[in-house]
Design a protein around this motif. Structure first.
Motif, PDB file in Angstrom:
ATOM      1  N   UNK A  21       6.866  11.239   7.867  1.00 32.62           N
ATOM      2  CA  UNK A  21       5.690  10.551   8.401  1.00 32.62           C
ATOM      3  C   UNK A  21       4.980  11.418   9.424  1.00 32.62           C
ATOM      4  N   UNK A  22       5.741  12.190  10.189  1.00 31.07           N
ATOM      5  CA  UNK A  22       5.142  13.074  11.193  1.00 31.07           C
ATOM      6  C   UNK A  22       4.305  14.172  10.547  1.00 31.07           C
ATOM      7  N   UNK A  23       4.634  14.542   9.309  1.00 32.57           N
ATOM      8  CA  UNK A  23       3.908  15.624   8.635  1.00 32.57           C
ATOM      9  C   UNK A  23       2.611  15.159   7.998  1.00 32.57           C
ATOM     10  N   UNK A  24       2.614  13.922   7.470  1.00 31.96           N
ATOM     11  CA  UNK A  24       1.453  13.531   6.703  1.00 31.96           C
ATOM     12  C   UNK A  24       0.858  12.182   7.006  1.00 31.96           C
ATOM     13  N   UNK A  25       1.532  11.356   7.798  1.00 30.74           N
ATOM     14  CA  UNK A  25       1.014  10.013   7.966  1.00 30.74           C
ATOM     15  C   UNK A  25       0.992   9.510   9.389  1.00 30.74           C
ATOM     16  N   UNK A  26       1.170  10.377  10.354  1.00 31.54           N
ATOM     17  CA  UNK A  26       1.277   9.935  11.739  1.00 31.54           C
ATOM     18  C   UNK A  26       0.009   9.270  12.237  1.00 31.54           C
ATOM     19  N   UNK A  27      -1.134   9.679  11.688  1.00 35.03           N
ATOM     20  CA  UNK A  27      -2.398   9.096  12.143  1.00 35.03           C
ATOM     21  C   UNK A  27      -2.929   8.061  11.153  1.00 35.03           C
ATOM     22  N   UNK A  31       0.369   0.538   6.167  1.00 33.08           N
ATOM     23  CA  UNK A  31       1.730   0.020   6.242  1.00 33.08           C
ATOM     24  C   UNK A  31       2.512   0.411   5.001  1.00 33.08           C
ATOM     25  N   UNK A  32       3.795   0.255   5.076  1.00 32.37           N
ATOM     26  CA  UNK A  32       4.641   0.363   3.902  1.00 32.37           C
ATOM     27  C   UNK A  32       4.331  -0.820   2.993  1.00 32.37           C
ATOM     28  N   UNK A  33       4.087  -0.555   1.735  1.00 30.03           N
ATOM     29  CA  UNK A  33       3.766  -1.618   0.791  1.00 30.03           C
ATOM     30  C   UNK A  33       4.979  -2.465   0.430  1.00 30.03           C
ATOM     31  N   UNK A  34       6.155  -1.970   0.776  1.00 27.51           N
ATOM     32  CA  UNK A  34       7.361  -2.734   0.474  1.00 27.51           C
ATOM     33  C   UNK A  34       7.678  -3.783   1.509  1.00 27.51           C
ATOM     34  N   UNK A  35       7.884  -3.350   2.765  1.00 31.60           N
ATOM     35  CA  UNK A  35       8.296  -4.270   3.818  1.00 31.60           C
ATOM     36  C   UNK A  35       7.150  -4.717   4.712  1.00 31.60           C
ATOM     37  N   UNK A  36       5.971  -4.076   4.566  1.00 27.75           N
ATOM     38  CA  UNK A  36       4.784  -4.404   5.359  1.00 27.75           C
ATOM     39  C   UNK A  36       4.953  -4.075   6.842  1.00 27.75           C
ATOM     40  N   UNK A  37       5.843  -3.149   7.140  1.00 27.85           N
ATOM     41  CA  UNK A  37       5.995  -2.654   8.506  1.00 27.85           C
ATOM     42  C   UNK A  37       5.280  -1.315   8.633  1.00 27.85           C
ATOM     43  N   UNK A  38       5.032  -0.925   9.871  1.00 31.08           N
ATOM     44  CA  UNK A  38       4.367   0.354  10.100  1.00 31.08           C
ATOM     45  C   UNK A  38       5.237   1.505   9.632  1.00 31.08           C
ATOM     46  N   UNK A  39       4.573   2.581   9.243  1.00 28.42           N
ATOM     47  CA  UNK A  39       5.268   3.728   8.677  1.00 28.42           C
ATOM     48  C   UNK A  39       6.023   4.499   9.738  1.00 28.42           C
ATOM     49  N   UNK A  40       7.190   5.015   9.351  1.00 22.25           N
ATOM     50  CA  UNK A  40       7.984   5.865  10.236  1.00 22.25           C
ATOM     51  C   UNK A  40       9.027   6.579   9.398  1.00 22.25           C
ATOM     52  N   UNK A  41       9.543   7.688   9.931  1.00 20.29           N
ATOM     53  CA  UNK A  41      10.598   8.411   9.244  1.00 20.29           C
ATOM     54  C   UNK A  41      10.133   9.045   7.945  1.00 20.29           C
ATOM     55  N   UNK A  42      11.029   9.077   6.974  1.00 16.31           N
ATOM     56  CA  UNK A  42      10.714   9.634   5.662  1.00 16.31           C
ATOM     57  C   UNK A  42      10.022   8.565   4.812  1.00 16.31           C
ATOM     58  N   UNK A  43       8.904   8.951   4.211  1.00 11.72           N
ATOM     59  CA  UNK A  43       8.128   8.004   3.420  1.00 11.72           C
ATOM     60  C   UNK A  43       7.731   8.643   2.095  1.00 11.72           C
TER      61      UNK A  43
END
Length: 265
Positions: A21-27, A31-43
């Motif tokens: 997430x830090x490489x491509x999605x930090x900004x 949300x994650x389409x699975x759990x609907x939580x904010x993105x973090x870690x490996x995605x």
């Protein structure tokens, strides 16, 4: 540099690439389409459209068996099985629109995080380990949470049978919940309204000479609401509270859960 590999997932028509997430999605606010939580870690990310999955959500098995519903296996759905695009979770009684585990013959639905809640949980909230109960064990089909002092309905809870200690799923969590993107997985809005009604009733009773008992009840409710972050003088505090809760912190509690989760997302 090694070749970047893409993988397919039944929930999405395009290939997905595993990134940090830090490489491509930090900004990216998605949300994650699975759990609907904010993105973090490996995605897992789609390079064609804005679709993301936590690695753990990507790895959810297509079917599970669960002690809550032993009659049939539960099937993983990428979208709710209903025309309205939402489902009501039979574990926490809250609405969901992401991945769910579903039993078609019985019309049963579980949030993926509820399905992954450990069957036992060690928590600083209580001296003994808490067990996951699938219903309130009382004739009233409800319980009073010994952490927040508010009522819970006939849904899942954590409890110590020896001590009669009961706790909402979220209240038993040991870690601070990660912010949820969109509707909360924490305390539902109707429960917040019930809390406010309880305060209003206590105020009314005290105003009519209800005595110290009603006043003490009112003070306990107000104290609990203040701890939760709810602004009792206006509705603005609801946003901060409802933007918080989540069940993912339960997954790190250890012991007895569904082993395929393996901890926090």
């Amino acid at each position: 540099m090694g070749r970047i590999q893409s993988e397919s997932h039944f929930s999405h028509p395009h290939p997905l690439t595993l990134i940090s997430h830090a490489d491509g999605g930090a900004t990216n606010p998605s949300c994650c389409s699975g759990c609907k939580l904010k993105l973090s870690g490996m995605i897992y990310s789609c390079t064609i459209c804005s679709f993301f999955l936590h690695q753990k959500c990507f790895q959810m098995p297509n079917a599970i068996t669960h002690p809550f519903h032993k009659e049939h296996p539960l099937t993983l759905l990428a979208e709710p099985a209903y025309a309205g695009g939402e489902f009501s979770c039979d574990a926490c009684a809250q609405r969901g629109s992401g991945f769910s585990y579903h039993c078609k013959p019985c019309g049963l639905d579980l949030h993926i995080l509820c399905a992954a809640a450990p069957l036992s949980l060690a928590t600083p909230r209580h001296a003994h380990k808490l067990g996951l109960a699938f219903a309130a064990p009382y004739d009233t089909k409800s319980f009073v949470c010994d952490v927040c002092s508010f009522h819970g309905g006939d849904h899942w809870l954590y409890r110590c049978i020896a001590c009669g200690f009961d706790a909402h799923l979220k209240c038993a969590a040991t870690a601070a919940p990660r912010p949820h993107c969109g509707a909360a997985l924490g305390v539902p809005a109707n429960e917040q309204m019930m809390q406010m009604i309880q305060i209003n009733n206590a105020l009314a009773q005290a105003g009519r000479g209800g005595g110290d008992r009603q006043l003490q009840q009112m003070m306990q409710l107000m104290s609990a609401l203040n701890r939760s972050g709810l602004d009792i003088n206006g509705v603005g505090g609801l946003e901060s509270l409802l933007g918080g809760g989540g069940l993912e912190s339960l997954l790190g509690g250890g012991g007895g859960g569904l082993d395929f989760i393996g901890g926090l997302l």
